[in-house]
Design an enzyme around this catalytic site. Structure first.
Site, mmCIF file in Angstrom:
data_model
loop_
_atom_site.group_PDB
_atom_site.id
_atom_site.type_symbol
_atom_site.label_atom_id
_atom_site.label_comp_id
_atom_site.label_asym_id
_atom_site.label_seq_id
_atom_site.Cartn_x
_atom_site.Cartn_y
_atom_site.Cartn_z
ATOM 1 N N ILE A 115 42.628 -31.484 -3.077
ATOM 2 C CA ILE A 115 41.371 -32.170 -3.409
ATOM 3 C C ILE A 115 41.180 -33.201 -2.290
ATOM 4 O O ILE A 115 42.137 -33.877 -1.898
ATOM 5 C CB ILE A 115 41.451 -32.834 -4.809
ATOM 6 N N SER A 116 39.967 -33.294 -1.758
ATOM 7 C CA SER A 116 39.734 -34.190 -0.616
ATOM 8 C C SER A 116 39.853 -35.658 -1.031
ATOM 9 O O SER A 116 39.691 -36.010 -2.192
ATOM 10 C CB SER A 116 38.342 -33.946 -0.035
#
Ligand code: SAH
Length: 273
Positions: A115-116
């Site tokens: 997940i960024s």
């Protein structure tokens, strides 16, 4: 509800102006904690229906703290920060990582993907909002996202867009994104399982294109499917192994490219997993 109809908070934001819009998937009614006499506070605590979030705290408060840190670090687009304050990131990560959900860090989501970082999500969307089509429409319009992952960025985009078409090439992640967005009752995101390098011609033209995985170049399909006045933001290899955010604007006369922040994204891969 679109971003344009919400009142933009002024910074420093007042916590009580950034509501969850009833969308806190934990279903908890949010109470703003202010310094109060102990008895008053006890009454407030008693009246609060606390639904366990796994955070041991009202997650909205933790999110607001994250947003204040992002603002202090130079991210200034209020509409984007408001969206980050509203989407419960802890629901998108595995149980063991919940305590790190509001740190500015990327986290594993399985299948070698991540997940960024919130600051990078905010930065990319901030860049998108500066495109002509987004400025004219007061929102991101119709968005193509490549790399749904766990669905977090799609949920943020959905708060600022008319529609989000999001493509993922890893089936279990596509399923995970679907489950997460269903939990939030998010209806403006259309999740597709497929090779995002081909885009999704059926939904073109798009006002905004955003990629969450970095390749050696921007695939031609994304450029073709970007509408005139639209803007694309993607991590692209610029030299050696270095990656940067590349912005491409489609104008009446062609494509304009500019290179922005250095970043480090997972690779854009062709085909399906
Ligand atoms: N936006 C996501 C970030 C996920 S990481 C989130 O908020 O969680 C990037 C994702 O891009 C990975 O899930 C990876 O599988 C996906 N990806 C890489 N190449 C792709 C391609 N060609 N088509 C679709 N998805 C791709």
């Amino acid at each position: 509800m679109t971003a344009t109809r919400r009142s933009a908070p002024k910074f420093p934001m007042r916590l009580d102006r950034l509501g969850d819009g009833g969308r806190d998937a934990a279903g908890s009614s949010r109470t703003v904690l202010r310094p109060q006499a102990p008895l008053q506070q006890a009454a407030v605590d008693a009246a609060r229906s606390v639904v366990p979030s796994g955070l041991g705290l009202d997650s909205a408060e933790v999110r607001h703290r994250m947003v204040r840190r992002l603002h202090a670090a130079g991210l200034s687009n209020e509409t984007v920060l408001e969206a980050l304050a509203a989407v419960p990131r802890h629901l998108f990560v595995d149980g063991a990582l919940v305590n790190q959900a509001y740190e500015d860090t990327s986290l594993p989501i399985g299948h070698g993907q991540t997940i960024s970082k919130p600051s990078v999500v905010a930065r990319m969307i901030e860049l998108l909002t500066q495109g002509r089509a987004a400025r004219d429409a007061g929102s991101l319009g119709r968005v193509l996202e490549i790399g749904s992952g766990c669905g977090y960025q799609a949920a943020i985009l959905a708060r600022l867009a008319r529609e989000v078409v999001s493509i993922e090439r890893v089936r279990p992640l596509h399923d995970k994104a679907r489950a997460h967005l269903a939990l939030l009752r998010e209806t403006r995101v259309r999740l597709l399982y497929g090779d995002g390098m081909l885009g999704h011609a059926g939904g073109a033209p798009y006002d905004s294109v955003i990629a969450a995985a970095g390749g050696d170049a921007v695939p031609q399909a994304w450029l073709d499917q970007l509408g005139i006045g639209g803007r694309l933001v993607a991590p692209v290899r610029i030299q050696g192994t270095r990656q940067a955010l590349v912005v491409i604007d489609r104008t009446d006369n062609g494509y304009l490219r500019s290179v922005h922040d250095a970043v480090h994204f997972v690779p854009l891969k062709a085909g399906l997993d």
